[in-house]
Design a protein around this motif. Structure first.
Motif, PDB file in Angstrom:
ATOM      1  N   ASP A   2      18.598 -66.020 -71.812  1.00  0.00           N
ATOM      2  CA  ASP A   2      17.915 -67.104 -72.515  1.00  0.00           C
ATOM      3  C   ASP A   2      17.222 -66.638 -73.781  1.00  0.00           C
ATOM      4  O   ASP A   2      17.103 -67.409 -74.741  1.00  0.00           O
ATOM      5  N   ARG A  11       0.868 -70.098 -74.445  1.00  0.00           N
ATOM      6  CA  ARG A  11       1.809 -70.791 -73.565  1.00  0.00           C
ATOM      7  C   ARG A  11       1.074 -71.476 -72.404  1.00  0.00           C
ATOM      8  O   ARG A  11       1.304 -72.636 -72.103  1.00  0.00           O
ATOM      9  N   ARG A  38       8.318 -74.402 -79.169  1.00  0.00           N
ATOM     10  CA  ARG A  38       9.112 -73.868 -78.062  1.00  0.00           C
ATOM     11  C   ARG A  38       8.418 -74.064 -76.724  1.00  0.00           C
ATOM     12  O   ARG A  38       9.030 -74.505 -75.747  1.00  0.00           O
ATOM     13  N   TYR A  39       7.114 -73.772 -76.676  1.00  0.00           N
ATOM     14  CA  TYR A  39       6.377 -73.911 -75.417  1.00  0.00           C
ATOM     15  C   TYR A  39       6.242 -75.376 -75.017  1.00  0.00           C
ATOM     16  O   TYR A  39       6.316 -75.716 -73.826  1.00  0.00           O
ATOM     17  N   ASP A  87       9.474 -76.619 -73.464  1.00  0.00           N
ATOM     18  CA  ASP A  87       9.626 -76.160 -72.073  1.00  0.00           C
ATOM     19  C   ASP A  87       8.729 -76.961 -71.128  1.00  0.00           C
ATOM     20  O   ASP A  87       9.135 -77.316 -70.014  1.00  0.00           O
ATOM     21  N   THR A  88       7.493 -77.256 -71.559  1.00  0.00           N
ATOM     22  CA  THR A  88       6.561 -78.000 -70.706  1.00  0.00           C
ATOM     23  C   THR A  88       7.000 -79.452 -70.535  1.00  0.00           C
ATOM     24  O   THR A  88       6.947 -80.011 -69.434  1.00  0.00           O
ATOM     25  N   ARG A 103      10.022 -80.591 -70.719  1.00  0.00           N
ATOM     26  CA  ARG A 103      11.205 -80.574 -69.848  1.00  0.00           C
ATOM     27  C   ARG A 103      10.787 -80.420 -68.385  1.00  0.00           C
ATOM     28  O   ARG A 103      11.295 -81.125 -67.503  1.00  0.00           O
ATOM     29  N   GLU A 104       9.862 -79.521 -68.118  1.00  0.00           N
ATOM     30  CA  GLU A 104       9.399 -79.302 -66.744  1.00  0.00           C
ATOM     31  C   GLU A 104       8.743 -80.569 -66.182  1.00  0.00           C
ATOM     32  O   GLU A 104       8.998 -80.957 -65.032  1.00  0.00           O
TER      33      GLU A 104
END
Length: 753
Positions: free
Chosen positions: A105, A244, A300-301, A304-305, A307-308
């Protein structure tokens, strides 16, 4: 030179060989894969450094077939390989989709994979070996890669699953799939079927995976023997773990709660998520402290958050981003015959995804000529997919056809071609074009639905309607949810994109990409069954819009009628230098195409006017007619001679009408009775076997005059000295000879010396 070779058996005596260390040694990795006489050279190269602020995998996969590999010259003016064909693009995409998910990744260095067909045969398809060659090249390089991976073709043939099917058997198989997998998991599936069941497809995936496991073990052995078990070290990301965690703590619940609102409008949903991120930035940074590097990490962070949170919401609440249930299809709306001047048109809208599709019917002259190194021939069904920037509200220039457009169009082509009528039933060349006007996921499946309706609106008698649906998956630990008719966001945040197309009776095409390890066959079976239910729902809607194909083509569609003629007459219909066929086309306003098939010529005659078609067909049939004694024709006078006239009674066929066969009686001459160009009916009365000439009679079709007695050119019994010319008539007697050779009575004067 350290050359390593590995061979393995497909299980039926057919061998595959992998060789490395002989060719292209300056690449980071190279390998040659051979099966029969088909050989692929794969090379892989990677940059050591990464571009600034790159957070994706810049992978390029190219596939090229050398014409010399099969002893052929390239077509075209330049006579050399040029830009990749659609066939080559599709194979490159298959390999790309197998490799891309397996790079780490956080590995962002540019990687280029090149696969070249350097030798080929007409028994072994190279596409089934391409990913094996690429994976072998990666295996003997130091490029980080979570392989090995490989790819096979699996067909369902005569009730059996066949691996790497011989080329000549592929067309008659009920199922033809390309499957990519690691030793543990299936990664990618693409192929076509003849309305097979979901159970047959699951069986094909299992058979393919077993074959791939063997190949992966061989690639692993190759890595060990090449001494490449240790891959290069890399560090392509700058991270701030404190940032993050702080961002996650601040925005996770907000993203979760916003996801629960079920907002169907894509742009409103995007604006809402963007507002959450901006709120965090405004609360923690000023214009001076928000550097480009910090902003890059926040983006970027936050991604990801977000999406989670969305994934957790779907698994916990069993509702989706737009408020639907897991198996619920978005609202459907469709219309046919929208465009007045095209042969067939349809609009299909599913949620925020819309396709405007057209169908155009042409002649054989419109067929696509396939002139590849391996595959040659013609294609009578074409499907093209276009995805302009405005479909997603973007400002994006049209810079030519993208690989994605080629791939999506090919999938829809595969889905629909199975239900088309035969060439005898529909002699047209068919082109479907799908223009995507809006997109929020599943645009290729909208193409299948709109394309199906456009075909029916054009009057193409497809056997059954076809629909397509895209399935998604979200999984976490032992929890998972299969989603029907996925949005673009659900494709992006999910673990699977599984497109399934088919009729009510079975699957005709599929495409699957999986981004998660350990996907069980139970989950795949669930996804297939849910896809079947969704497909039936969409088919109900399609059939409500257009229950069946039009009874007849629209008035302005060119009509095509097809006839067969004996092969021996093809040359006569074409004529010297095409003279005859060009004359027929010009005088009847038609387009004529002739193909040789066995002992026959297949003739297609096209025109918008049925009378013109009938005239051209009669002309062609007349050329191919073999006259027999007793046949009656309308003949045209071509030339007049002392003893009769030559008549053209069929195109290109002439016969002689003797002067005595013009009418009852014996006219001394035809002058004043007929002229060149006159037409009248005649009957075939005989064939001259010596010279092949045909004897014609007009008199044979006229009523015989009452009391008519046929005059015979006879002169009665011989007299003394008579030479057999019949009795001499009074006044016509030439009398006895005089002295000096003169005659009496019919005296012609003295003879000249």
């Amino acid at each position: 030179m350290n050359i390593i070779k590995k061979t393995f058996d497909l299980g039926d005596g057919r061998m595959i060989e992998i060789e490395t260390g002989k060719l292209a040694k300056q690449a980071d990795g190279s390998a040659v894969v051979r099966m029969n006489n088909t050989m692929l050279l794969a090379t892989v190269c990677s940059k050591r450094e990464v571009g600034e602020n790159v957070d994706f995998m810049p992978l390029t996969v190219d596939y090229q077939e050398k014409y010399a590999a099969l002893g052929r010259f390239p077509g075209g003016f330049f006579k050399r390989e040029a830009r990749p064909s659609e066939h080559e693009i599709l194979i490159a995409r298959l390999v790309d989709r197998a490799l891309r998910p397996l790079f780490p990744d956080n590995f962002h260095a540019e990687v280029q994979v090149q696969i070249t067909l350097i030798s080929g045969d007409h028994d072994t398809m190279p596409d089934q070996l391409a990913a094996l060659a690429a994976a072998s090249a990666l295996a003997v390089s130091d490029i980080p890669f979570n392989g090995p991976v490989s790819e096979v073709r699996v067909s369902y043939l005569d009730g059996q699953y066949v691996i790497n099917t011989p080329m000549q058997d592929i067309e008659r198989a009920d199922l033809d799939l390309i499957v990519a997998a690691t030793e543990e998991n299936i990664m990618m599936v693409e192929g076509e079927m003849k309305e097979v069941s979901e159970e047959v497809m699951i069986g094909a995936l299992k058979a393919a995976h077993e074959a791939i496991k063997t190949q992966c073990r061989v690639i692993g052995e190759l890595t060990v023997e090449a001494g490449k078990t240790e891959k290069r070290e890399y560090c392509h990301e700058v991270n701030d773990e404190e940032l993050r965690q702080r961002l996650h703590d601040a925005v996770y619940q907000k993203c979760y709660d916003f996801s629960k609102q079920g907002i169907a409008n894509k742009h409103l949903r995007e604006e809402g998520f963007e507002a959450i991120k901006q709120e965090f930035i405004d609360a923690n940074y000023t214009e001076e402290t928000l550097t480009d590097e910090v902003k890059f990490m926040i983006d970027r962070y936050y991604h990801d958050t977000e999406r989670e949170a969305m994934r957790d919401m779907v698994l916990a609440e069993h509702i989706r981003l737009d408020g639907r249930q897991l198996d619920e299809i978005r609202p459907l709306w469709s219309e046919v015959d929208y465009l007045p001047s095209v042969h067939g048109s349809a609009i299909f809208t599913r949620g925020e995804t819309q396709s405007l599709s057209t169908c155009t019917l042409g002649t054989k002259l419109d067929e696509q000529i396939i002139d590849g190194a391996v595959i040659e021939g013609k294609r009578r069904f074409l499907l093209h997919y276009n995805f302009p920037g405005f479909a997603t509200g973007e400002v994006k220039g049209n810079r030519g056809l993208s690989r994605r457009e080629v791939g999506h169009g090919h999938l829809a082509w595969r889905a629909l071609k199975e239900v088309l009528p035969t060439e005898e039933e529909c002699p047209y060349t068919i082109r479907v074009v799908s223009d995507i006007l809006e997109s929020n996921g599943s645009s290729s499946m909208a193409t299948v639905c709109a394309g199906c309706m456009a075909l029916m609106d054009a009057g193409v008698k497809i056997r059954k309607p076809v629909a397509g649906i895209a399935m998604g998956l979200i999984s976490k630990g032992d929890k998972w949810a299969v989603l029907s008719d996925i949005l673009g966001d659900e494709d992006h945040l999910g673990d699977m994109d599984f497109k399934v197309c088919g009729t009510r009776d079975g699957i005709t095409a599929c495409q699957m990409d999986i981004k998660v390890d350990g996907l069980s066959y139970d989950v795949l079976a669930k996804a297939l069954e849910q896809a079947r239910q969704g497909r039936l729902h969409i088919l109900d809607h399609i059939e409500a819009t257009i229950p069946q194909p039009r009874e007849d083509y629209k008035d302005f569609v060119p009509r095509i009628e097809q006839i067969k003629i004996p092969k021996d007459f093809i040359g006569a219909v074409i004529g010297k230098g095409g003279e005859v066929i060009q004359k027929i086309q010009a005088e009847t306003n038609t387009i004529i195409n002739i193909d040789e098939e066995g002992d026959f010529g297949i003739v297609d005659v096209a025109s918008q006017n049925k009378d013109d078609i009938a005239a051209a067909i009669k002309w062609i049939k007349d050329i191919c007619t073999v006259p027999e004694v007793g046949d009656i024709y309308t003949a045209k006078v071509v030339s007049i001679v002392d003893f009769g006239a030559f008549l053209e009674f069929l195109p290109g066929k002439e016969g002689l009408m003797h002067i005595s066969e013009y009418e009852w009686g014996h006219p001394a001459t035809l002058e004043g009775l007929i002229e060149e160009g006159d037409e009248f009916q005649v009957k075939v009365i005989a064939f001259d076997e010596k010279n092949g000439k045909i004897k014609l009679s007009r008199r044979a079709l006229l009523p015989k005059p009452e009391g008519y007695v046929e005059e015979k050119p006879t002169r009665g019994p011989r007299r003394e000295g008579d030479h057999g010319h019949g009795p001499r008539r009074e006044g016509g007697d030439r009398g006895p000879r005089r002295e000096g050779g003169e005659r009496r009575g019919g005296d012609r004067g003295p003879r000249r010396r």
